[in-house]
Design a protein around this motif. Structure first.
Motif, mmCIF file in Angstrom:
data_model
loop_
_atom_site.group_PDB
_atom_site.id
_atom_site.type_symbol
_atom_site.label_atom_id
_atom_site.label_comp_id
_atom_site.label_asym_id
_atom_site.label_seq_id
_atom_site.Cartn_x
_atom_site.Cartn_y
_atom_site.Cartn_z
ATOM 1 N N LYS A 4 0.819 -1.205 0.000
ATOM 2 C CA LYS A 4 0.000 0.000 0.000
ATOM 3 C C LYS A 4 0.851 1.252 0.000
ATOM 4 C CE LYS A 4 -3.503 -2.334 2.686
ATOM 5 N NZ LYS A 4 -4.052 -2.451 4.017
ATOM 6 N N ALA A 5 2.095 1.135 0.408
ATOM 7 C CA ALA A 5 2.984 2.290 0.469
ATOM 8 C C ALA A 5 3.193 2.931 -0.894
ATOM 9 C CB ALA A 5 4.337 1.896 1.057
ATOM 10 N N VAL A 6 2.838 2.213 -1.964
ATOM 11 C CA VAL A 6 2.951 2.791 -3.298
ATOM 12 C C VAL A 6 2.147 4.081 -3.397
ATOM 13 C CG1 VAL A 6 1.053 1.592 -4.417
ATOM 14 C CG2 VAL A 6 3.028 2.197 -5.743
ATOM 15 N N ALA A 7 1.095 4.207 -2.608
ATOM 16 C CA ALA A 7 0.271 5.415 -2.629
ATOM 17 C C ALA A 7 1.003 6.621 -2.049
ATOM 18 C CB ALA A 7 -1.017 5.187 -1.849
ATOM 19 N N PHE A 8 2.146 6.383 -1.475
ATOM 20 C CA PHE A 8 2.942 7.439 -0.882
ATOM 21 C C PHE A 8 3.401 8.444 -1.923
ATOM 22 C CE2 PHE A 8 7.020 8.675 1.239
ATOM 23 C CZ PHE A 8 6.429 9.273 2.328
ATOM 24 N N PHE A 9 3.525 7.990 -3.151
ATOM 25 C CA PHE A 9 4.046 8.814 -4.239
ATOM 26 C C PHE A 9 3.043 8.842 -5.374
ATOM 27 C CE2 PHE A 9 7.600 6.554 -2.280
ATOM 28 C CZ PHE A 9 8.257 7.633 -1.753
ATOM 29 N N PRO A 10 3.194 9.796 -6.290
ATOM 30 C CA PRO A 10 2.451 9.658 -7.527
ATOM 31 C C PRO A 10 2.838 8.292 -8.097
ATOM 32 C CG PRO A 10 3.617 11.747 -7.451
ATOM 33 C CD PRO A 10 4.076 10.933 -6.277
ATOM 34 N N TYR A 11 1.946 7.453 -8.403
ATOM 35 C CA TYR A 11 2.057 6.009 -8.572
ATOM 36 C C TYR A 11 3.388 5.466 -9.086
ATOM 37 C CZ TYR A 11 0.709 1.300 -9.575
ATOM 38 O OH TYR A 11 0.646 -0.049 -9.631
ATOM 39 N N ASP A 12 3.808 5.706 -10.297
ATOM 40 C CA ASP A 12 4.958 4.986 -10.853
ATOM 41 C C ASP A 12 6.253 5.766 -10.698
ATOM 42 O OD1 ASP A 12 3.454 2.855 -11.863
ATOM 43 O OD2 ASP A 12 2.919 4.029 -13.603
ATOM 44 N N LEU A 13 6.927 5.635 -9.596
ATOM 45 C CA LEU A 13 8.088 6.480 -9.420
ATOM 46 C C LEU A 13 9.412 5.786 -9.218
ATOM 47 C CD1 LEU A 13 6.489 9.227 -7.264
ATOM 48 C CD2 LEU A 13 6.933 9.223 -9.688
ATOM 49 N N ALA A 107 10.036 9.635 6.994
ATOM 50 C CA ALA A 107 8.733 9.842 6.362
ATOM 51 C C ALA A 107 8.236 8.556 5.704
ATOM 52 C CB ALA A 107 8.818 10.976 5.338
ATOM 53 N N VAL A 108 9.132 7.843 5.035
ATOM 54 C CA VAL A 108 8.756 6.591 4.373
ATOM 55 C C VAL A 108 8.373 5.529 5.407
ATOM 56 C CG1 VAL A 108 9.626 4.670 2.975
ATOM 57 C CG2 VAL A 108 10.068 7.030 2.273
ATOM 58 N N ARG A 109 9.166 5.392 6.451
ATOM 59 C CA ARG A 109 8.859 4.409 7.504
ATOM 60 C C ARG A 109 7.504 4.720 8.154
ATOM 61 N NH1 ARG A 109 12.720 0.875 8.765
ATOM 62 N NH2 ARG A 109 14.869 1.361 8.245
ATOM 63 N N ARG A 110 7.264 5.980 8.439
ATOM 64 C CA ARG A 110 6.003 6.388 9.060
ATOM 65 C C ARG A 110 4.823 6.008 8.167
ATOM 66 N NH1 ARG A 110 2.550 10.201 8.220
ATOM 67 N NH2 ARG A 110 1.223 10.981 9.873
ATOM 68 N N PHE A 111 4.909 6.321 6.888
ATOM 69 C CA PHE A 111 3.820 6.036 5.967
ATOM 70 C C PHE A 111 3.614 4.529 5.837
ATOM 71 C CE2 PHE A 111 0.937 7.807 2.882
ATOM 72 C CZ PHE A 111 0.655 6.737 2.061
ATOM 73 N N ALA A 112 4.714 3.778 5.710
ATOM 74 C CA ALA A 112 4.604 2.315 5.586
ATOM 75 C C ALA A 112 4.017 1.708 6.855
ATOM 76 C CB ALA A 112 5.972 1.713 5.281
ATOM 77 N N ARG A 113 4.340 2.263 7.996
ATOM 78 C CA ARG A 113 3.755 1.785 9.255
ATOM 79 C C ARG A 113 2.255 2.037 9.256
ATOM 80 N NH1 ARG A 113 6.795 4.572 12.441
ATOM 81 N NH2 ARG A 113 8.467 3.055 12.432
ATOM 82 N N LEU A 114 1.828 3.213 8.797
ATOM 83 C CA LEU A 114 0.401 3.554 8.771
ATOM 84 C C LEU A 114 -0.386 2.653 7.828
ATOM 85 C CD1 LEU A 114 0.583 7.470 8.784
ATOM 86 C CD2 LEU A 114 -0.189 5.984 10.645
ATOM 87 N N GLY A 143 3.944 18.793 -2.548
ATOM 88 C CA GLY A 143 2.624 18.856 -3.175
ATOM 89 C C GLY A 143 2.190 17.582 -3.877
ATOM 90 N N ASN A 144 3.130 16.816 -4.423
ATOM 91 C CA ASN A 144 2.798 15.582 -5.150
ATOM 92 C C ASN A 144 2.907 14.341 -4.282
ATOM 93 O OD1 ASN A 144 2.425 16.942 -7.588
ATOM 94 N ND2 ASN A 144 4.604 16.863 -8.041
ATOM 95 N N ILE A 145 3.206 14.524 -3.009
ATOM 96 C CA ILE A 145 3.465 13.386 -2.128
ATOM 97 C C ILE A 145 2.379 13.283 -1.060
ATOM 98 C CG2 ILE A 145 5.072 12.379 -0.476
ATOM 99 C CD1 ILE A 145 7.304 13.873 -1.950
ATOM 100 N N ARG A 146 1.754 12.102 -0.992
ATOM 101 C CA ARG A 146 0.774 11.866 0.065
ATOM 102 C C ARG A 146 1.507 11.576 1.361
ATOM 103 N NH1 ARG A 146 -3.632 7.648 -1.592
ATOM 104 N NH2 ARG A 146 -4.094 8.061 0.564
ATOM 105 N N THR A 147 1.130 12.242 2.404
ATOM 106 C CA THR A 147 1.752 11.999 3.696
ATOM 107 C C THR A 147 0.848 11.171 4.606
ATOM 108 O OG1 THR A 147 0.941 14.113 4.513
ATOM 109 C CG2 THR A 147 3.178 14.075 3.595
ATOM 110 N N GLU A 148 -0.376 10.933 4.184
ATOM 111 C CA GLU A 148 -1.335 10.096 4.921
ATOM 112 C C GLU A 148 -1.940 9.106 3.937
ATOM 113 O OE1 GLU A 148 -1.872 10.306 8.214
ATOM 114 O OE2 GLU A 148 -0.472 11.986 8.347
ATOM 115 N N PRO A 149 -2.169 7.854 4.395
ATOM 116 C CA PRO A 149 -2.774 6.848 3.489
ATOM 117 C C PRO A 149 -4.204 7.211 3.100
ATOM 118 C CG PRO A 149 -1.964 5.834 5.534
ATOM 119 C CD PRO A 149 -1.806 7.300 5.664
#
Length: 149
Positions: A4-13, A107-114, A143-149
């Protein structure tokens, strides 16, 4: 399964081992390029891609994906087989090696944990994603990065 962490970024990065279709893309950035380990230098308009071990092992033609390829030191240490080492040695460009900053890793660890994906991601996976996060943040801000799932 794509975490699900893929949603952290604009999809294909990120180009990597998690899911080639979900993490494969060249990122158009007006971003700082990396001239040396952890030393960003401004270079406008470069197409960049963050490379994980799987891309090298599979022998993907990285020069077709972007004008600049960036990776983390762990990716180079993971390259063990003869063919992958040959691919790496014969790239028609310099593969830039950069460490993501601590803020990006957190930031990545936090998002993946969520999202519940932290256990499915290896440390190199987290660091590759964090490198992309750092480059995206430097290029375009958050602006292009989701910080919450």
């Amino acid at each position: 399964r794509v975490p699900k962490a893929v949603a952290f970024f604009p999809y294909d990065l990120c180009l990597g081992s998690i899911a080639m279709s979900g993490w494969l893309a060249a990122l158009k950035v007006d971003a700082p390029a990396v001239a040396a380990v952890s030393t960003p230098v401004a270079e406008l308009g470069k197409t960049k891609v963050v490379v994980d071990t799987n891309a090298i092992v599979k022998g993907l033609r990285l020069e077709r994906l972007a004008e600049e390829c960036v990776t983390i030191p762990e990716v180079l240490r993971e390259i063990k087989d003869k063919q992958a080492r040959h691919t790496l040695a014969n790239l028609p460009f310099e593969l830039k090696v950069v460490d993501p900053d601590d803020e990006s890793i957190k930031a990545v660890r936090r998002f993946a944990r969520l999202t519940g994906d932290l256990g499915a991601l290896s440390d190199p996976d987290i660091r590759c994603i964090a490198l992309h996060y750092m480059l995206e943040k430097e290029a375009h801000g958050l602006g292009n990065i989701r910080t919450e799932p």
